[in-house]
Design a protein around this motif. Structure first.
Motif, PDB file in Angstrom:
ATOM      1  N   ALA A  21      13.036   4.356   2.529  1.00  0.00           N
ATOM      2  CA  ALA A  21      11.735   4.565   1.910  1.00  0.00           C
ATOM      3  C   ALA A  21      10.960   5.668   2.615  1.00  0.00           C
ATOM      4  O   ALA A  21      10.244   6.457   1.965  1.00  0.00           O
TER       5      ALA A  21
ATOM      6  N   LEU B 275      10.737   3.228  -7.201  1.00  0.00           N
ATOM      7  CA  LEU B 275       9.737   4.261  -7.010  1.00  0.00           C
ATOM      8  C   LEU B 275       8.850   4.281  -8.244  1.00  0.00           C
ATOM      9  O   LEU B 275       9.315   4.562  -9.352  1.00  0.00           O
TER      10      LEU B 275
ATOM     11  N   ARG C  65       9.530   8.832   0.698  1.00  0.00           N
ATOM     12  CA  ARG C  65       8.109   9.148   0.738  1.00  0.00           C
ATOM     13  C   ARG C  65       7.882  10.586   1.206  1.00  0.00           C
ATOM     14  O   ARG C  65       7.029  11.306   0.676  1.00  0.00           O
TER      15      ARG C  65
ATOM     16  N   ILE D 125       6.376   2.587  -3.349  1.00  0.00           N
ATOM     17  CA  ILE D 125       7.804   2.376  -3.140  1.00  0.00           C
ATOM     18  C   ILE D 125       8.000   0.927  -2.739  1.00  0.00           C
ATOM     19  O   ILE D 125       7.289   0.401  -1.871  1.00  0.00           O
TER      20      ILE D 125
END
Length: 392
Positions: free
Chosen positions: A229, A264, A233, A243
């Motif tokens: 993640a 997402l 990001r 997320i």
């Protein structure tokens, strides 16, 4: 090109791993060497260090007196941060220059001692950590660098501990045995993961999950999700997105396919299309074709989405890009949270998964065969949401 971050505590043998990767064909960028370059006599970096810490950090020949500087900054957090503010931007800039000069099919290994400490892990496709028992590290520092035990312990304590490094690591290489043993592990990493990862990345090819195999729950799945993640990001920044870890690996204690499902949430699927190239460059290429979720309850129009995977053969990922607030986005979160909250339904779902996997080992057949159970689960989950006041 594939960007690999390599790190390990002082005395861990990280340099031996970097050397072996270089022999195998990697482009190795040595941050320690660059750190010496950016503070060489006559450099702007050295001038700023002297202006900040005084002429006492200079040797008689005008070069940086590293022991004198070390005595100033080690154990003094504020002083260390002032030094890092001088050297780290210069090291990053030079490292970027060297990486940009590498061939497009290169596997670039950045040898960065403080990769974890300065938060660089999300900037790489893969992070490799060299881990060695503390007593072995202390012995090496005494043998190879002439450090006293007290000095070696102080240097080790100034860096991230093993637990923090493991949390940032996609791969942990143990270096408690012989150099030959270490080379065997590095060679296996190179041929089994790094080379195919680079090829997949260059060809924009996600790793397909074609056969279903349920495995016991892995307590590190949430930690693996956190690393993925963070990369996602960074790839989509400055777009502000949500997320989430979804699917069976997000439900503690539930056996599952060893695939990290990630959601997402984007403002629109047009936005998803705009982000596709950035996700691909970060190691998450899009699966070709049209992808959708089966609506629940059954009978409605398919819920369109975009589906990306991972180019990393060592960590399979399904990245579901859905419009935030859409039925499919909400459903993924509702199913996860209901299964987390209801042990009875969690056990029922596991029984269904095992039965279906035995009869439908291919991924497409497995997903389709579970849909009737999800139609029923959707009703139960909505009732639970209404009763508890659940919100996504």
């Amino acid at each position: 090109m594939l960007m690999v971050g390599l790190t390990g505590g002082i005395g861990s043998g990280k340099s031996a791993v970097a050397a072996r990767l270089g022999q195998l064909g990697a482009v190795v960028i040595d941050s320690d060497r660059i750190a010496r370059e950016v503070v060489a006599p006559g450099s702007e970096g050295l001038a700023e260090i002297v202006a900040t810490f005084g002429p006492g950090v200079l040797a008689p020949d005008g070069s940086l007196d590293r022991p004198a500087l070390g005595a100033v900054v080690f154990g003094d957090e504020a002083a260390r941060r002032r030094l890092e503010a001088i050297t780290h931007p210069r090291v990053r800039a030079r490292s970027a220059e060297l990486a940009a000069a590498a061939p497009p099919d290169a596997i670039v290994v950045n040898d960065v001692p403080l990769l974890v400490e300065v938060g660089l892990a999300p900037t790489y496709h893969l992070v490799v950590v060299v881990q060695t028992a503390p007593e072995i590290r202390l012995a090496r520092l005494a043998r190879d660098r002439g450090m006293s035990r007290a000095e070696a312990e102080r240097r080790i304590a100034a860096q991230a501990d093993d637990a923090r490094r493991r949390a940032a690591a996609d791969v942990v290489l143990s270096n408690d045995a012989t150099l030959d043993d270490l080379h065997v592990a590095v060679d296996a990493l190179w041929h089994g993961r790094l080379v195919p990862y680079e090829e997949n990345l260059r060809h924009r090819q996600p790793v397909w999950v074609r056969q279903v195999q349920l495995v016991d729950p892995d307590p590190t799945w949430p930690q693996q999700y956190d690393r993925l993640a963070a990369r996602i990001r960074r790839a989509v920044a400055p777009v502000d997105v949500r997320i989430d870890h979804i699917g069976s690996t997000a439900v503690p204690g539930l056996p599952a396919k060893d695939v990290i499902d990630i959601q997402l949430g984007v403002p629109s699927l047009a936005e998803a299309d705009d982000l596709a190239e950035r996700l691909t460059a970060a190691g998450f290429p899009r699966f070709p074709g049209r992808w959708w979720d089966t609506p629940h309850p059954a009978g409605g129009q398919p819920w369109d989405k975009r589906l990306h995977g991972s180019a990393d053969p060592g960590r399979r990922v399904h990245l579901h890009v859905r419009e935030a607030g859409s039925p499919g986005w909400r459903y993924a979160l509702l199913m996860r949270d209901h299964l987390r909250a209801d042990p009875e339904q969690r056990a029922a779902y596991l029984a269904v998964k095992r039965t279906v996997a035995a009869a439908n080992p291919d991924s497409a057949g497995y997903a389709t065969a579970k849909e009737p159970w999800f139609d029923e689960e959707h009703v139960r989950a909505e009732e639970w949401a209404a009763h508890t006041g659940w919100r996504p």
